[in-house]
Structures are given as C-alpha cells and as structure tokens.
Design a protein around this motif. Structure first.
Motif, PDB file in Angstrom:
ATOM      1  N   TYR A 211       0.814  -1.096  -0.013  1.00 38.12           N
ATOM      2  CA  TYR A 211       0.021   0.147   0.169  1.00 38.12           C
ATOM      3  C   TYR A 211       0.897   1.355   0.088  1.00 38.12           C
ATOM      4  CZ  TYR A 211      -3.079   3.696   1.981  1.00 38.12           C
ATOM      5  OH  TYR A 211      -3.849   4.746   2.205  1.00 38.12           O
ATOM      6  N   TYR A 215       2.189   4.377  -3.146  1.00 40.48           N
ATOM      7  CA  TYR A 215       2.152   5.746  -3.080  1.00 40.48           C
ATOM      8  C   TYR A 215       3.459   6.260  -3.320  1.00 40.48           C
ATOM      9  CZ  TYR A 215      -2.663   6.584  -1.733  1.00 40.48           C
ATOM     10  OH  TYR A 215      -3.964   6.340  -1.536  1.00 40.48           O
ATOM     11  N   ARG A 230     -10.916  17.772  -7.061  1.00 43.90           N
ATOM     12  CA  ARG A 230     -10.492  17.474  -5.468  1.00 43.90           C
ATOM     13  C   ARG A 230      -9.762  18.411  -5.203  1.00 43.90           C
ATOM     14  NH1 ARG A 230      -5.420  14.428  -3.123  1.00 43.90           N
ATOM     15  NH2 ARG A 230      -4.640  15.945  -4.458  1.00 43.90           N
ATOM     16  N   GLY A 254      -0.812  11.914   5.796  1.00 43.02           N
ATOM     17  CA  GLY A 254      -0.748  11.345   4.450  1.00 43.02           C
ATOM     18  C   GLY A 254      -0.232  12.493   3.680  1.00 43.02           C
ATOM     19  N   CYS A 255       0.734  13.205   3.800  1.00 40.35           N
ATOM     20  CA  CYS A 255       0.936  14.466   2.834  1.00 40.35           C
ATOM     21  C   CYS A 255       1.301  14.173   1.459  1.00 40.35           C
ATOM     22  CB  CYS A 255       2.071  15.373   3.522  1.00 40.35           C
ATOM     23  SG  CYS A 255       3.613  14.538   3.632  1.00 40.35           S
ATOM     24  N   ASP A 276       3.751  11.138   6.386  1.00 42.83           N
ATOM     25  CA  ASP A 276       3.513  10.327   5.364  1.00 42.83           C
ATOM     26  C   ASP A 276       4.620   9.083   5.508  1.00 42.83           C
ATOM     27  OD1 ASP A 276       1.872  10.488   2.329  1.00 42.83           O
ATOM     28  OD2 ASP A 276       3.199   8.637   2.813  1.00 42.83           O
ATOM     29  N   ASN A 277       4.012   7.773   5.221  1.00 38.07           N
ATOM     30  CA  ASN A 277       4.786   6.557   5.580  1.00 38.07           C
ATOM     31  C   ASN A 277       5.393   6.055   4.201  1.00 38.07           C
ATOM     32  OD1 ASN A 277       5.821   4.520   7.153  1.00 38.07           O
ATOM     33  ND2 ASN A 277       4.400   3.212   6.629  1.00 38.07           N
ATOM     34  N   GLY A 302       6.834   8.201   8.560  1.00 34.74           N
ATOM     35  CA  GLY A 302       6.237   7.314   9.394  1.00 34.74           C
ATOM     36  C   GLY A 302       4.856   7.154   9.270  1.00 34.74           C
ATOM     37  N   LYS A 303       4.318   6.065  10.039  1.00 37.06           N
ATOM     38  CA  LYS A 303       2.812   5.777  10.224  1.00 37.06           C
ATOM     39  C   LYS A 303       2.407   6.949  11.144  1.00 37.06           C
ATOM     40  CE  LYS A 303       2.281   1.126   9.187  1.00 37.06           C
ATOM     41  NZ  LYS A 303       1.795  -0.097   9.494  1.00 37.06           N
ATOM     42  N   ILE A 304       1.190   7.575  10.808  1.00 38.03           N
ATOM     43  CA  ILE A 304       0.812   8.412  11.716  1.00 38.03           C
ATOM     44  C   ILE A 304       0.605   7.884  13.113  1.00 38.03           C
ATOM     45  CG2 ILE A 304      -1.726   8.394  11.423  1.00 38.03           C
ATOM     46  CD1 ILE A 304       0.099  11.493  12.152  1.00 38.03           C
ATOM     47  N   GLU A 305       0.347   6.778  13.234  1.00 35.45           N
ATOM     48  CA  GLU A 305       0.191   6.034  14.381  1.00 35.45           C
ATOM     49  C   GLU A 305       1.486   5.429  15.097  1.00 35.45           C
ATOM     50  OE1 GLU A 305      -0.945   4.977  11.384  1.00 35.45           O
ATOM     51  OE2 GLU A 305      -2.941   4.360  11.632  1.00 35.45           O
ATOM     52  N   MET A 331      -7.843   4.356   5.160  1.00 37.61           N
ATOM     53  CA  MET A 331      -7.055   5.457   5.660  1.00 37.61           C
ATOM     54  C   MET A 331      -7.839   6.245   6.659  1.00 37.61           C
ATOM     55  SD  MET A 331      -4.871   8.214   3.651  1.00 37.61           S
ATOM     56  CE  MET A 331      -4.202   9.434   4.401  1.00 37.61           C
ATOM     57  N   SER A 334      -6.873   5.662  10.141  1.00 41.71           N
ATOM     58  CA  SER A 334      -5.731   6.527  10.685  1.00 41.71           C
ATOM     59  C   SER A 334      -6.155   7.855  10.838  1.00 41.71           C
ATOM     60  CB  SER A 334      -4.629   6.375   9.478  1.00 41.71           C
ATOM     61  OG  SER A 334      -4.441   5.039   9.168  1.00 41.71           O
TER      62      SER A 334
HETATM   63  N1  SAH Z   1      -2.029  14.730   0.672  1.00 39.70           N
HETATM   64  C1  SAH Z   1      -1.807  14.247  -0.644  1.00 39.70           C
HETATM   65  C2  SAH Z   1      -1.696  12.850  -0.866  1.00 39.70           C
HETATM   66  C3  SAH Z   1      -2.932  12.115  -0.485  1.00 39.70           C
HETATM   67  S1  SAH Z   1      -2.784  10.295  -0.794  1.00 39.70           S
HETATM   68  C4  SAH Z   1      -2.426  14.691  -1.669  1.00 39.70           C
HETATM   69  O1  SAH Z   1      -3.652  15.265  -1.428  1.00 39.70           O
HETATM   70  O2  SAH Z   1      -2.212  14.898  -2.780  1.00 39.70           O
HETATM   71  C5  SAH Z   1      -2.712   9.640   0.783  1.00 39.70           C
HETATM   72  C6  SAH Z   1      -1.367   9.550   1.462  1.00 39.70           C
HETATM   73  O3  SAH Z   1      -1.476   9.239   2.653  1.00 39.70           O
HETATM   74  C7  SAH Z   1      -0.219   8.548   0.710  1.00 39.70           C
HETATM   75  O4  SAH Z   1       0.661   9.162   0.097  1.00 39.70           O
HETATM   76  C8  SAH Z   1      -0.106   7.500   1.809  1.00 39.70           C
HETATM   77  O5  SAH Z   1       1.363   7.068   1.824  1.00 39.70           O
HETATM   78  C9  SAH Z   1      -0.380   8.454   3.107  1.00 39.70           C
HETATM   79  N2  SAH Z   1      -0.864   7.556   4.363  1.00 39.70           N
HETATM   80  C10 SAH Z   1      -1.803   6.559   4.344  1.00 39.70           C
HETATM   81  N3  SAH Z   1      -1.884   6.359   5.478  1.00 39.70           N
HETATM   82  C11 SAH Z   1      -1.147   6.616   6.170  1.00 39.70           C
HETATM   83  C12 SAH Z   1      -0.525   6.665   7.819  1.00 39.70           C
HETATM   84  N4  SAH Z   1      -1.264   5.606   8.552  1.00 39.70           N
HETATM   85  N5  SAH Z   1       0.336   7.367   8.077  1.00 39.70           N
HETATM   86  C13 SAH Z   1       1.118   8.064   7.329  1.00 39.70           C
HETATM   87  N6  SAH Z   1       0.844   8.286   6.033  1.00 39.70           N
HETATM   88  C14 SAH Z   1      -0.167   7.605   5.647  1.00 39.70           C
END
Ligand code: SAH
Length: 547
Positions: A211, A215, A230, A254-255, A276-277, A302-305, A331, A334
């Motif tokens: 997953y 990304y 969007r 999830g930046c 972002d992870n 990293g994972k936000i968690e 998502m 999270s």
């Molecule tokens: N914010 C950006 C990307 C959105 S896509 C935009 O609007 O264009 C979602 C992103 O969230 C992905 O890059 C994915 O790697 C990240 N993501 C999803 N779950 C996550 C989590 N638990 N921790 C960190 N990042 C996460």
C-alpha cells in the motif's frame, strides 16, 4: 471554475474558538523565564540539546542551554572555527551522547566529533540543523562592533549564500542516507519465525507494505493532483478561510507531495506537520524546501500511529484520505486515530463531513462490454472468465442516465465525531424509480465531501454539494451528475447468470440495506453486501468485494 480567493475569512464569526488552541503551546508569552526572548514570527520549534523539551525557536533553546546546562554551542563553534558541516557534526555528536545518557559530552577537542557518522541526524527533522543560520547571525552581531556595517553585511550575505548551498546539499545527502538507512534496516531485519505470526497477519503486513509502496510513484500523485475537482476544493477552502489557518498548528495526515501542507503554509499556518509513511515524503521535503516553507512545514516519515511529533496537539487536521467507495484503503481509520490523539479541543477537521450515496443502476452497454464480452473474444469462447464475475465491485464512471432514481444517503460521516467502529455498518435505504426499466443491472455508489468552517457548523446529512456551493461553502461530489473525479463511482452488478432481471415501473419503491465491512481485521479491502426488495416483486441479496 474556482471561487475567487479572499484574504479575509467571510465566515470568521463561525470559526472555532482560539482558546485552548494547540498554537498556545508554542506561544511563549506566558512562559516563565522566556519573556525576554520573543520568538521570531517564522520561528520553528526545536527540541532541547540536553532535554526532550520543545522550545519555540533555536535562539530560545540555545539561551536555555547556556543558562540551565552551562553549555554554549556558539562558543564551541567559534572556538574550533567550525564550518557548516562541522557544526552539524557537533550538534549530532552532542545529541547522540545525550541519548546515551551522557549529559556532559566531551568537547575538549574537535577530533572527538569530527567523524562523518555525525552527519546523520540523530533526531528526525531536527529543526536545529535546519536553522544553523541563526547561529551565524548570533556571532555576526558580535562581529559588528569591530567592522563597518556595510562590509559586514556584504560578508554576511556571502556567508548566507554559502550556507544556503551547503544546507541544500546537506539536506539531499541526509535524505539519501536516510533512505539507504531505511533500506538497510528493512533488509537486515531478520524474518520473524513463521510460527509466531498468523498467516493473516503476514498477509496484512505485506499488503500494508504494498500500500505505502504504491504511493511512492509519481503516477498516483499526478493523478490526484490533476484531479482539479479534488485539489481545487482543498485549495479553495484553505485559501478562502485564511483566518482559520493564520498562526495555527496544522497536521497533514498522509501529505504525499506536500500539496495540502503548502496550501496551509501559504494561508499563514504557524507550523505544519506533514506526515507520510511512503517514500514520497522525500519529494515532499524537497518540494517544501524549494518553495521556501522549510521553516514552517516539518516533514515526518512514518505511520501517523507510530511517529513522534514535535507538538502534543494541533489546531487543524487536514487530510485527503478518501478511497474508492469512500472507505476502501481504510485510511480514514488512521485519520480518526490522529484526531483522537492530537486534535486540540475545538480543533477543526478538513474536510469536516462526507456522505455515502447509493442509487439503482441500469446500463446494458456496460453489462455487454463487461460480461457478455467474454462469450466471444476474437471468436473464442472465454466464458471461463465469467466465473465470479459478479463478485467484484467495479470502479467506473457512470452517466446520469444510468441512475434511475434519486440517490439515498446511507452513511453520513461527521468527521469530528464518527468512530472507527461506525465504519463497519448495516444501513437501510429506500429509493423510488424515476422511470420504467427493463430490469435493474445493479447499484451505483459514490460519496460527497464537505468543508465546513467550524466543528460546530450546522450540517444537513442530505446536503447536495452544488447547493452548498451556492451558499458559499466548499464541497464536491464524486457522483455521475458532475465532472468526473479520479474516484469515479463504484458499480455493483446484479448477478443475472441465474435470475433474469424483472421489468419495473416508474414510482416503484425499492427498499434495501447495505453493509460495509473490512475483508478481514486490519485489511484495507472491503466486503459490501446489498439486500433489496421491490414491492414484493423481487427480493435479493448479493455481496461484492472491493479490493
Ligand atoms: N495529501 C496528498 C496525498 C494524499 S494520498 C494529496 O492530497 O495529494 C494519501 C497519502 O497518505 C499517501 O501518500 C499515503 O502514503 C499516506 N498515508 C496513508 N495512511 C497513512 C498513515 N497511516 N500514516 C502516514 N501516511 C499515510
């Protein structure tokens, strides 16, 4: 077309209260002992050299370090005539010693820390490393007594240019070494004994890795950024409501490329934590730096968690978490976790609401091309492909004429309050046919997204994005009646292999229920089940998976 951008927030009085805001944590005005050191407007919080305390900026931190720990970083820097990289080594050396429990690192000689291993940051996103120019400014102040101002300014400009170049190189080197480090870690972690982990857990872990890898490519981010429905919606909400963002601490869950973080920084946020992870975070870092926001936006991998953040709470959480059928990807789980752990009381979720809609679907052309097609492919019988063909939910773009009743909202999601448990559900719905049809081909599901300016804004669960936009709010639909988005819609084809469709009349009511649940615990895939009953003429139940 996008609404014009405004500087002032037209709904300012509707905005949430400033009190209790997370930015207060960074406001040093009331903190004892810090009154005499006003942080600069664009200052960046920094972790202390000898403690885990977070200070509003480098100067305040260094002053405290001198006074409380009797350690003068600038003095050591001058004593050894350290250049930019030398100072970085010194900082990382001290941090690594302190991490080992040594609060009196030996700085009697430069050779103690003159090792390239100290170029690797000890702390993720160490603001001290990114603000070493402040140290140069400090020493410059003293030099001014001896030299003429003009000469000194010219010298400083030159020095700054040099530092900028070194800084950019250092940053890129750090990114590379960090990703190498990560890869090395991944490779060197011994596989856990199979017996300790269930097959399902391994499957989910692998899927999770896949997953985040998905990304890391340009393509997926290009698709999202080019989806103007969007991206414009986020931009418009943020830029049209600058009053909400000014001086606030924002978390971007999830930046990705950093786009939403940069919108927030441009709107005046005091600090943005971009998490972002996926490897895409490296691009986000570069984008942030190249656009001059390195002092406002901190990118955390990293994972936000799991990550450690530089602040205990934030004023605003912005995130683009929506997946196919809204909840595919999981998502949102999270984002809700982040809300429950980091959002300050009264803080704002952006977006604030989404709603899931369902409508009966008729499209014989699509059924022909998706199902009948396999009966003769280039003259060959490929009906083997028809096995389980009705089991999968299909992401495709429907046309308005395929939707033969007004849609019904089956799940409103108020994002300030909804819980993860509520994302597994069984809901009833009812729709009335708008025309005679030869038979129902299935169901069409989509979602709408709304950006209300306050956590207490009134919101009608049946709100229609186009109506909300007329009232001045920001909203968008992924339904079939407006410009298509990259989410398209989710089509659930009714299984006609054994039961032929029944003709239905305009005005007939279809009562149904729809259930969403994760394929298995921790999975990002969904099982969707719909039961429907048409005036006693037809009663059916069918399940689809979205994966
Ligand atoms: N914010 C950006 C990307 C959105 S896509 C935009 O609007 O264009 C979602 C992103 O969230 C992905 O890059 C994915 O790697 C990240 N993501 C999803 N779950 C996550 C989590 N638990 N921790 C960190 N990042 C996460």
């Amino acid at each position: 077309m996008s609404p014009p951008q405004q500087d002032a927030d037209p709904r300012a009085e509707d905005s949430y209260s400033d009190s209790d805001s997370a930015s207060d944590i960074l406001n040093t005005a009331n903190d004892e002992g810090w009154e005499d050191v006003e942080p600069e407007e664009d200052s960046q919080p920094v972790v202390g050299l000898f403690s885990a305390d977070v200070y509003p900026d480098v100067r305040v931190m260094l002053k405290e370090t001198r006074e409380r720990y009797n350690f003068d970083l600038v003095k050591v820097q001058k004593e050894f005539d350290l250049d930019f990289l030398g100072t970085i080594k010194l900082v990382n050396y001290i941090r690594s010693e302190v991490q080992k429990g040594n609060k009196s690192p030996d700085v009697s000689s430069k050779s103690v820390f003159d090792d390239d291993s100290y170029l690797k940051p000890v702390l993720d996103d160490d603001a001290l490393l990114y603000n070493l120019e402040d140290l140069a400014d400090d020493s410059a102040e003293e030099g001014n007594n001896e030299k003429t101002t003009d000469k000194r300014v010219a010298e400083l400009e030159e020095e700054l240019e040099l530092l900028r170049g070194q800084f950019a190189n250092y940053r890129l080197a750090v990114q590379t070494s960090m990703s190498e480090q990560l890869q090395a870690t991944d490779d060197s972690v011994p596989a856990k004994p199979v017996a300790t982990k269930s097959e399902a857990a391994t499957r989910i872990e692998d899927a999770d890795e896949g997953y985040f890898t998905s990304y890391s490519t340009n393509t997926i981010h290009e698709t999202m950024l080019k989806d103007a429905i969007r991206t414009d919606a986020y931009r418009d909400f943020i830029y049209d409501n600058k009053g909400l963002f000014k001086g606030k601490v924002v978390m971007d869950v999830g930046c990705g490329t950093g786009i939403l973080s940069m919108f927030c920084a441009r709107a005046g946020a005091k600090m943005v934590i971009a998490v972002d992870n996926s490897n895409i975070i490296q691009k986000a870092r570069e984008n942030v730096y190249k656009n001059g926001f390195a002092d406002v936006i901190q990118c955390v991998r990293g994972k936000i968690e799991e990550v450690t953040l530089p602040v205990p709470q934030v004023d605003i959480i912005v995130s683009e978490w929506m997946g196919y059928g809204l909840l595919y990807e999981a998502m949102l789980d999270s984002v809700l976790w982040a809300r429950d752990h980091y959002l300050a009381p009264g803080g704002l979720m952006v977006p604030s609401h989404t709603t899931l809609r369902i409508a009966p679907y008729v499209d014989s052309d699509f059924v022909d091309s998706h199902v009948t097609f396999w009966k003769s492919v280039y003259g060959f019988d490929m009906s083997s492909m028809l096995t389980n063909i009705y089991d999968e939910a299909i992401v495709t773009g429907a046309k308005p004429e395929n939707v033969v009743a007004d849609s019904a909202v089956f799940l409103p999601l108020p994002l300030h309050t909804i819980t993860v448990e509520e994302l597994t559900f069984l809901k009833n719905f009812e729709v009335t046919l708008k025309e005679d049809i030869d038979g129902l081909d299935g169901w069409n599901i989509w979602f709408d997204t709304f950006f209300m300016p306050s956590p207490t804004s009134k919101f009608n669960d049946n709100a229609i994005p186009s109506d909300m936009k007329k009232e001045g709010f920001v909203a968008f639909t992924t339904g079939p009646f407006e410009t298509e988005t990259h989410w398209q819609q989710c089509v659930l084809l009714a299984d006609h292999s054994e039961r032929k469709p029944v003709p239905l009349k305009k005005g007939q009511v279809i009562k149904g229920s729809i259930a969403y649940k994760k394929k298995e615990e921790g999975s990002r895939a969904l099982d969707i089940e719909v039961k429907w009953n048409i005036d006693g003429v037809e009663e059916r139940k069918q399940s689809w998976s979205l994966q």
